[in-house]
Design a protein around this motif. Structure first.
Motif, PDB file in Angstrom:
ATOM      1  N   ARG A  29     -19.464   6.833  -8.417  1.00 17.05           N
ATOM      2  CA  ARG A  29     -18.102   7.259  -8.062  1.00 17.05           C
ATOM      3  C   ARG A  29     -17.743   6.826  -6.636  1.00 17.05           C
ATOM      4  O   ARG A  29     -16.613   6.471  -6.358  1.00 17.05           O
ATOM      5  CB  ARG A  29     -17.954   8.775  -8.216  1.00 17.05           C
ATOM      6  CG  ARG A  29     -18.145   9.279  -9.644  1.00 17.05           C
ATOM      7  CD  ARG A  29     -17.118   8.769 -10.565  1.00 17.05           C
ATOM      8  NE  ARG A  29     -15.877   9.479 -10.299  1.00 17.05           N
ATOM      9  CZ  ARG A  29     -14.807   9.409 -11.047  1.00 17.05           C
ATOM     10  NH1 ARG A  29     -14.804   8.667 -12.121  1.00 17.05           N
ATOM     11  NH2 ARG A  29     -13.741  10.063 -10.735  1.00 17.05           N
ATOM     12  N   GLU A  32     -16.976   3.134  -6.599  1.00 16.86           N
ATOM     13  CA  GLU A  32     -15.676   2.856  -7.211  1.00 16.86           C
ATOM     14  C   GLU A  32     -14.517   2.889  -6.216  1.00 16.86           C
ATOM     15  O   GLU A  32     -13.474   2.299  -6.472  1.00 16.86           O
ATOM     16  CB  GLU A  32     -15.394   3.857  -8.338  1.00 16.86           C
ATOM     17  CG  GLU A  32     -16.234   3.645  -9.556  1.00 16.86           C
ATOM     18  CD  GLU A  32     -15.969   4.680 -10.638  1.00 16.86           C
ATOM     19  OE1 GLU A  32     -14.938   5.386 -10.548  1.00 16.86           O
ATOM     20  OE2 GLU A  32     -16.773   4.784 -11.558  1.00 16.86           O
ATOM     21  N   GLU A  52     -14.269   2.494 -21.068  1.00 15.82           N
ATOM     22  CA  GLU A  52     -13.128   3.159 -20.427  1.00 15.82           C
ATOM     23  C   GLU A  52     -13.408   3.429 -18.963  1.00 15.82           C
ATOM     24  O   GLU A  52     -12.527   3.279 -18.109  1.00 15.82           O
ATOM     25  CB  GLU A  52     -12.775   4.459 -21.159  1.00 15.82           C
ATOM     26  CG  GLU A  52     -12.232   4.247 -22.556  1.00 15.82           C
ATOM     27  CD  GLU A  52     -10.984   3.378 -22.572  1.00 15.82           C
ATOM     28  OE1 GLU A  52     -10.080   3.598 -21.739  1.00 15.82           O
ATOM     29  OE2 GLU A  52     -10.920   2.456 -23.413  1.00 15.82           O
ATOM     30  N   ASP A  53     -14.640   3.814 -18.652  1.00 13.36           N
ATOM     31  CA  ASP A  53     -15.007   4.073 -17.259  1.00 13.36           C
ATOM     32  C   ASP A  53     -15.033   2.780 -16.457  1.00 13.36           C
ATOM     33  O   ASP A  53     -14.701   2.773 -15.267  1.00 13.36           O
ATOM     34  CB  ASP A  53     -16.359   4.782 -17.188  1.00 13.36           C
ATOM     35  CG  ASP A  53     -16.312   6.157 -17.829  1.00 13.36           C
ATOM     36  OD1 ASP A  53     -15.424   6.940 -17.458  1.00 13.36           O
ATOM     37  OD2 ASP A  53     -17.153   6.431 -18.701  1.00 13.36           O
ATOM     38  N   LYS A  55     -13.042   0.214 -17.006  1.00 12.54           N
ATOM     39  CA  LYS A  55     -11.629  -0.079 -16.743  1.00 12.54           C
ATOM     40  C   LYS A  55     -11.122   0.756 -15.568  1.00 12.54           C
ATOM     41  O   LYS A  55     -10.367   0.273 -14.731  1.00 12.54           O
ATOM     42  CB  LYS A  55     -10.786   0.219 -17.980  1.00 12.54           C
ATOM     43  CG  LYS A  55     -10.957  -0.765 -19.101  1.00 12.54           C
ATOM     44  CD  LYS A  55     -10.070  -0.353 -20.265  1.00 12.54           C
ATOM     45  CE  LYS A  55     -10.375  -1.125 -21.518  1.00 12.54           C
ATOM     46  NZ  LYS A  55      -9.579  -0.662 -22.654  1.00 12.54           N
ATOM     47  N   ARG A  56     -11.554   2.010 -15.529  1.00 21.80           N
ATOM     48  CA  ARG A  56     -11.167   2.899 -14.429  1.00 21.80           C
ATOM     49  C   ARG A  56     -11.688   2.349 -13.107  1.00 21.80           C
ATOM     50  O   ARG A  56     -10.985   2.333 -12.098  1.00 21.80           O
ATOM     51  CB  ARG A  56     -11.738   4.298 -14.682  1.00 21.80           C
ATOM     52  CG  ARG A  56     -11.459   5.303 -13.575  1.00 21.80           C
ATOM     53  CD  ARG A  56     -12.310   6.543 -13.684  1.00 21.80           C
ATOM     54  NE  ARG A  56     -13.697   6.209 -13.362  1.00 21.80           N
ATOM     55  CZ  ARG A  56     -14.757   6.801 -13.886  1.00 21.80           C
ATOM     56  NH1 ARG A  56     -14.610   7.750 -14.778  1.00 21.80           N
ATOM     57  NH2 ARG A  56     -15.964   6.455 -13.533  1.00 21.80           N
ATOM     58  N   ASN A  59      -9.695  -0.683 -11.565  1.00 22.97           N
ATOM     59  CA  ASN A  59      -8.376  -0.354 -11.019  1.00 22.97           C
ATOM     60  C   ASN A  59      -8.544   0.444  -9.722  1.00 22.97           C
ATOM     61  O   ASN A  59      -8.529   1.665  -9.708  1.00 22.97           O
ATOM     62  CB  ASN A  59      -7.569   0.434 -12.045  1.00 22.97           C
ATOM     63  CG  ASN A  59      -6.127   0.583 -11.644  1.00 22.97           C
ATOM     64  OD1 ASN A  59      -5.758   0.398 -10.492  1.00 22.97           O
ATOM     65  ND2 ASN A  59      -5.294   0.927 -12.611  1.00 22.97           N
ATOM     66  N   HIS A  62      -5.709   2.987  -8.658  1.00 21.83           N
ATOM     67  CA  HIS A  62      -5.760   4.208  -9.472  1.00 21.83           C
ATOM     68  C   HIS A  62      -6.909   5.102  -9.010  1.00 21.83           C
ATOM     69  O   HIS A  62      -6.769   6.323  -8.912  1.00 21.83           O
ATOM     70  CB  HIS A  62      -5.928   3.840 -10.949  1.00 21.83           C
ATOM     71  CG  HIS A  62      -5.949   5.030 -11.852  1.00 21.83           C
ATOM     72  ND1 HIS A  62      -7.121   5.622 -12.264  1.00 21.83           N
ATOM     73  CD2 HIS A  62      -4.937   5.754 -12.407  1.00 21.83           C
ATOM     74  CE1 HIS A  62      -6.836   6.648 -13.034  1.00 21.83           C
ATOM     75  NE2 HIS A  62      -5.518   6.751 -13.139  1.00 21.83           N
ATOM     76  N   THR A  63      -8.060   4.501  -8.700  1.00 20.89           N
ATOM     77  CA  THR A  63      -9.218   5.268  -8.233  1.00 20.89           C
ATOM     78  C   THR A  63      -8.903   5.939  -6.904  1.00 20.89           C
ATOM     79  O   THR A  63      -9.250   7.110  -6.702  1.00 20.89           O
ATOM     80  CB  THR A  63     -10.447   4.352  -8.091  1.00 20.89           C
ATOM     81  OG1 THR A  63     -10.704   3.729  -9.349  1.00 20.89           O
ATOM     82  CG2 THR A  63     -11.670   5.127  -7.665  1.00 20.89           C
ATOM     83  N   ASN A  66      -6.733   8.960  -7.390  1.00 18.98           N
ATOM     84  CA  ASN A  66      -7.375  10.101  -8.048  1.00 18.98           C
ATOM     85  C   ASN A  66      -8.691  10.526  -7.413  1.00 18.98           C
ATOM     86  O   ASN A  66      -9.398  11.344  -7.982  1.00 18.98           O
ATOM     87  CB  ASN A  66      -7.622   9.762  -9.519  1.00 18.98           C
ATOM     88  CG  ASN A  66      -6.329   9.557 -10.260  1.00 18.98           C
ATOM     89  OD1 ASN A  66      -5.355  10.262 -10.031  1.00 18.98           O
ATOM     90  ND2 ASN A  66      -6.295   8.569 -11.134  1.00 18.98           N
TER      91      ASN A  66
END
Length: 158
Positions: A29, A32, A52-53, A55-56, A59, A62-63, A66
């Motif tokens: 995390r 990221e 999916e993780d 893709k997260r 970006n 977006h990271t 959030n």
């Protein structure tokens, strides 16, 4: 045996390399949110089948947007260190995120949950259809069997 050995071993299991490098681990995390390492995190996530993780992780904007979420990088990192985990606990608890608050301070496998009385009203028209209509819990007490601060202090005692 030294006082606190069992608690230290339990905390070490909570911080195993597999958990740190897992899809929601503190190291992944954190990577990221950093430009460059976020791509390494995305590759690692994709290689382990977490599409999916991955893709997260790619970006970055977006990271960043959030990273203050309950499962975001800031809280994951704060929960990793003694002292800052208590700050994470306080923030989660003040927002009503009690599960995340418990996660912040419980670095152990087990959490002790005690209640003097639990009453449940169930409906089961057939064996395969069970529905809980109501649950009442009196004198609920939840606490980690070895919290981060308590275990850290025990490590200091010879």
């Amino acid at each position: 045996k030294f006082s606190g050995e069992a608690e230290a071993a339990e905390r070490a299991r909570g911080r195993s390399l597999g958990k740190l490098l897992g899809k929601n681990g503190a190291l992944v995390r954190t990577a990221e949110i950093l430009p460059g390492p976020h791509l390494v995190a995305a590759l690692a996530l994709e290689a382990t089948g977490n599409h999916e993780d991955a893709k997260r992780a790619v970006n970055l904007l977006h990271t960043w947007r959030n990273m203050g979420d309950a499962d975001g990088a800031l809280f994951k990192l704060a929960e990793f260190f003694p002292g800052t985990d208590l700050v994470a606990f306080a923030v989660h608890a003040s927002k009503g995120d009690f599960a995340h608050a418990m996660r912040a301070v419980a670095k152990t496998t087990y959490v002790c949950i005690d209640a003097t009385k639990i009453t449940a009203e169930l409906q089961m028209p057939t064996v395969d259809k069970l529905k809980m209509l109501k649950i009442d819990v009196q004198d609920l007490d939840m606490h980690p069997l070895s919290g981060a601060l308590m275990g850290g202090l025990l490590d200091l005692v010879p």
